[in-house]
Design an enzyme around this catalytic site. Structure first.
Site, PDB file in Angstrom:
ATOM      1  N   ILE A 145      -0.227   0.092   3.406  1.00 21.49           N
ATOM      2  CA  ILE A 145      -0.921   1.019   2.511  1.00 21.49           C
ATOM      3  C   ILE A 145      -2.417   1.041   2.822  1.00 21.49           C
ATOM      4  O   ILE A 145      -3.123   0.045   2.641  1.00 21.49           O
ATOM      5  CB  ILE A 145      -0.672   0.648   1.031  1.00 21.49           C
ATOM      6  CG1 ILE A 145       0.839   0.617   0.739  1.00 21.49           C
ATOM      7  CG2 ILE A 145      -1.390   1.635   0.129  1.00 21.49           C
ATOM      8  CD1 ILE A 145       1.588   1.890   1.103  1.00 21.49           C
TER       9      ILE A 145
ATOM     10  N   GLY B  55     -13.882   4.015  33.904  1.00 16.71           N
ATOM     11  CA  GLY B  55     -13.634   2.822  34.683  1.00 16.71           C
ATOM     12  C   GLY B  55     -13.731   1.573  33.828  1.00 16.71           C
ATOM     13  O   GLY B  55     -13.365   1.567  32.646  1.00 16.71           O
TER      14      GLY B  55
ATOM     15  N   LEU C  18       4.288   5.233  -0.151  1.00 18.38           N
ATOM     16  CA  LEU C  18       5.656   5.672   0.114  1.00 18.38           C
ATOM     17  C   LEU C  18       6.410   4.630   0.925  1.00 18.38           C
ATOM     18  O   LEU C  18       7.489   4.177   0.552  1.00 18.38           O
ATOM     19  CB  LEU C  18       5.644   7.021   0.839  1.00 18.38           C
ATOM     20  CG  LEU C  18       7.000   7.557   1.309  1.00 18.38           C
ATOM     21  CD1 LEU C  18       7.913   7.832   0.105  1.00 18.38           C
ATOM     22  CD2 LEU C  18       6.817   8.832   2.138  1.00 18.38           C
TER      23      LEU C  18
ATOM     24  N   GLU D 292       2.324   9.163   8.900  1.00 13.56           N
ATOM     25  CA  GLU D 292       2.604  10.490   8.326  1.00 13.56           C
ATOM     26  C   GLU D 292       3.908  11.063   8.885  1.00 13.56           C
ATOM     27  O   GLU D 292       4.072  12.270   9.029  1.00 13.56           O
ATOM     28  CB  GLU D 292       1.450  11.479   8.584  1.00 13.56           C
ATOM     29  CG  GLU D 292       0.070  10.980   8.180  1.00 13.56           C
ATOM     30  CD  GLU D 292      -0.122  10.958   6.675  1.00 13.56           C
ATOM     31  OE1 GLU D 292       0.860  10.832   5.956  1.00 13.56           O
ATOM     32  OE2 GLU D 292      -1.283  11.060   6.237  1.00 13.56           O
TER      33      GLU D 292
ATOM     34  N   ARG E 104      -0.019  15.728   7.551  1.00 12.10           N
ATOM     35  CA  ARG E 104       0.207  15.835   9.002  1.00 12.10           C
ATOM     36  C   ARG E 104      -0.847  16.707   9.664  1.00 12.10           C
ATOM     37  O   ARG E 104      -1.310  16.418  10.770  1.00 12.10           O
ATOM     38  CB  ARG E 104       1.623  16.354   9.254  1.00 12.10           C
ATOM     39  CG  ARG E 104       2.673  15.300   8.977  1.00 12.10           C
ATOM     40  CD  ARG E 104       4.078  15.831   8.794  1.00 12.10           C
ATOM     41  NE  ARG E 104       4.953  14.714   8.426  1.00 12.10           N
ATOM     42  CZ  ARG E 104       6.145  14.831   7.859  1.00 12.10           C
ATOM     43  NH1 ARG E 104       6.610  16.032   7.551  1.00 12.10           N
ATOM     44  NH2 ARG E 104       6.853  13.766   7.568  1.00 12.10           N
TER      45      ARG E 104
ATOM     46  N   GLU F 197       7.942   1.390   2.696  1.00 10.05           N
ATOM     47  CA  GLU F 197       8.300   0.042   2.253  1.00 10.05           C
ATOM     48  C   GLU F 197       8.683  -0.809   3.455  1.00 10.05           C
ATOM     49  O   GLU F 197       8.934  -0.270   4.552  1.00 10.05           O
ATOM     50  CB  GLU F 197       9.476   0.109   1.266  1.00 10.05           C
ATOM     51  CG  GLU F 197       9.131   0.847  -0.021  1.00 10.05           C
ATOM     52  CD  GLU F 197      10.246   0.840  -1.052  1.00 10.05           C
ATOM     53  OE1 GLU F 197      10.040   1.400  -2.140  1.00 10.05           O
ATOM     54  OE2 GLU F 197      11.335   0.263  -0.769  1.00 10.05           O
ATOM     55  N   PRO F 198       8.749  -2.131   3.284  1.00  7.81           N
ATOM     56  CA  PRO F 198       9.116  -2.984   4.416  1.00  7.81           C
ATOM     57  C   PRO F 198      10.442  -2.594   5.065  1.00  7.81           C
ATOM     58  O   PRO F 198      10.609  -2.710   6.274  1.00  7.81           O
ATOM     59  CB  PRO F 198       9.200  -4.387   3.787  1.00  7.81           C
ATOM     60  CG  PRO F 198       8.241  -4.323   2.634  1.00  7.81           C
ATOM     61  CD  PRO F 198       8.358  -2.927   2.095  1.00  7.81           C
TER      62      PRO F 198
END
Length: 411
Positions: free
Chosen positions: A187, A369, A155, A393, A272, A157-158
């Site tokens: 992806i 620690g 889904l 997501e 989700r 894109e850049p």
């Protein structure tokens, strides 16, 4: 004898007893089985055992050497974890969203990164099962459920992350094929997987111009970018997926033209919950690691478990874990039942659980620690692996937008 003023017990003794009480209570809480049916407890036990025996011993190596553990995932698929909520007639397990959440939480105690990829793979298989026709389901789902083949969700894109409806990857129809041009970013599994569920633009601007197609590895015009170097999630490769005059049969389209954005969002509602469940598993493991460290690490002549500040911190961590788990499981039930509040609850669960569980893991690292900052200790890997859950997501800022929008439009 614990009443105030009792000469037998000093404040110090009382503090020690309360510490032991809190730690014993944590042992009960961490079973994560409260409210589950006997069948769900069995699913959970199988997943916990698989995580402990097949994943946890290799978690650090997979991370450091960036190994995509294909054979281990295929073993998980033999237990039914390759298509958990896919219908049985095409090889799925046919389980509920709540069952799925329980399984992903348990698996993530062994390796968050690997489980998160399995969750994405399951989402893709479900999308094909739910929105594909019988021919598509029979072609793709059996191999996905067995993990003979692996899937990726495409889904982002850049130039379009949170604003997914502005995606630019185009799919022009020519005869019985779509010609895809464009690229997808970040992806999971990209380049190593076999099936790509791709959102592309077949129409005008906006969500109604988006369709969903399945692109198979080896299709001419499909290529991949370099393997990304990431902070965490190193047991799964991440690459750009690139389309250059990539011809995809129209028969590989899921649903009708223009339904792609709706399909993508319905997939993400479940995604989700899945990713929130993976955060639960990380937090679950980190509370256990912190508890065990407090019981053995000595400072100033006594174990850290006698330090009231750390006791209170541990109690807060356990409380936030249980609260997160309850919200995630309620959202899973709402989605399964197709309730009107499902979208809001999925967003709330993702927002709350990924934020709180990251804080739990981060606090567990602090309790270790300097040791917590060493790669010899698993706690640092849990912190690195679940940090991205607040981003993918749908970022947690977008979750807030969805929740507030639903509240403000309620009649």
């Amino acid at each position: 004898s614990l009443q105030a003023g009792c000469p037998v017990f000093s404040d110090r003794h009382l503090c020690t007893l309360l510490s032991l009480y809190v730690l014993c209570a944590l042992c009960s809480l961490l079973t994560a089985a409260h409210g589950l049916t006997d069948e769900q407890k069995e699913f959970q036990k199988v997943a916990f055992d698989f995580a402990a025996n097949e994943m946890a011993p290799h978690m650090a190596e997979w991370d450091q050497k960036e190994i995509f553990p294909v054979e281990t995932m295929r073993k998980a698929a033999q237990l039914g974890f390759g298509g958990i909520y896919v219908q049985p007639d095409v090889g799925g397990s046919g389980l509920s969203r709540l069952d799925t959440s329980v399984i992903f939480e348990a698996l993530s105690t062994g390796c968050v990164s690997t489980t998160a990829y399995i969750s994405i793979h399951n989402m893709c298989a479900w999308m094909i099962d739910t929105f594909g026709n019988n021919e598509q389901r029979e072609k793709f789902c059996p191999d996905l459920c067995s993990m003979e083949k692996f899937a990726s969700y495409c889904l982002t894109e850049p130039g379009s992350g949170s604003d997914a409806a502005s995606l630019l990857t185009s799919a022009q129809r020519k005869g019985d094929h779509y010609i895809l041009n464009g690229s997808k970013a970040f992806i999971s599994g990209g380049g190593d997987t076999d099936v790509y569920v791709v959102m592309c633009r077949t129409g005008s601007k906006g969500p109604k111009g988006i369709s969903c197609v399945v692109v198979e590895k080896g299709t001419p015009g499909l290529s991949f970018g370099k393997k990304e170097q990431k902070v965490g999630w190193n047991s799964q490769p991440t690459r750009a997926v690139i389309f250059e005059d990539c011809a995809v049969p129209v028969t590989n389209r899921l649903g009708e033209e223009g339904q792609g954005f709706s399909i993508a969002m319905k997939g993400l509602n479940g995604g989700r919950i899945n990713i929130a469940s993976c955060s639960l598993g990380a937090a679950h493991a980190c509370v256990q690691l912190a508890r065990d460290h407090l019981l053995v690490r000595k400072q100033f002549g006594e174990t850290l478990s006698n330090n009231q500040f750390l006791q209170f911190k541990l109690a807060e961590m356990a409380t936030k874990l249980v609260a997160s788990r309850l919200l995630v499981r309620e959202a899973a039930t709402a989605l399964q039942e197709n309730r009107s509040d499902a979208v809001s609850l999925c967003s709330m669960a993702k927002l709350f659980a990924t934020d709180e569980c990251f804080n739990i893991c981060n606090q567990a690292l602090q309790m270790h620690g300097g040791y917590g900052y060493l790669k010899d200790y698993a706690v640092q890997q849990f912190v690195r692996d679940i940090r991205v859950h607040q981003i993918l997501e749908g970022t947690n800022e977008v979750m807030r937008m969805i929740i507030s929008r639903n509240l403000l439009t309620e009649s």
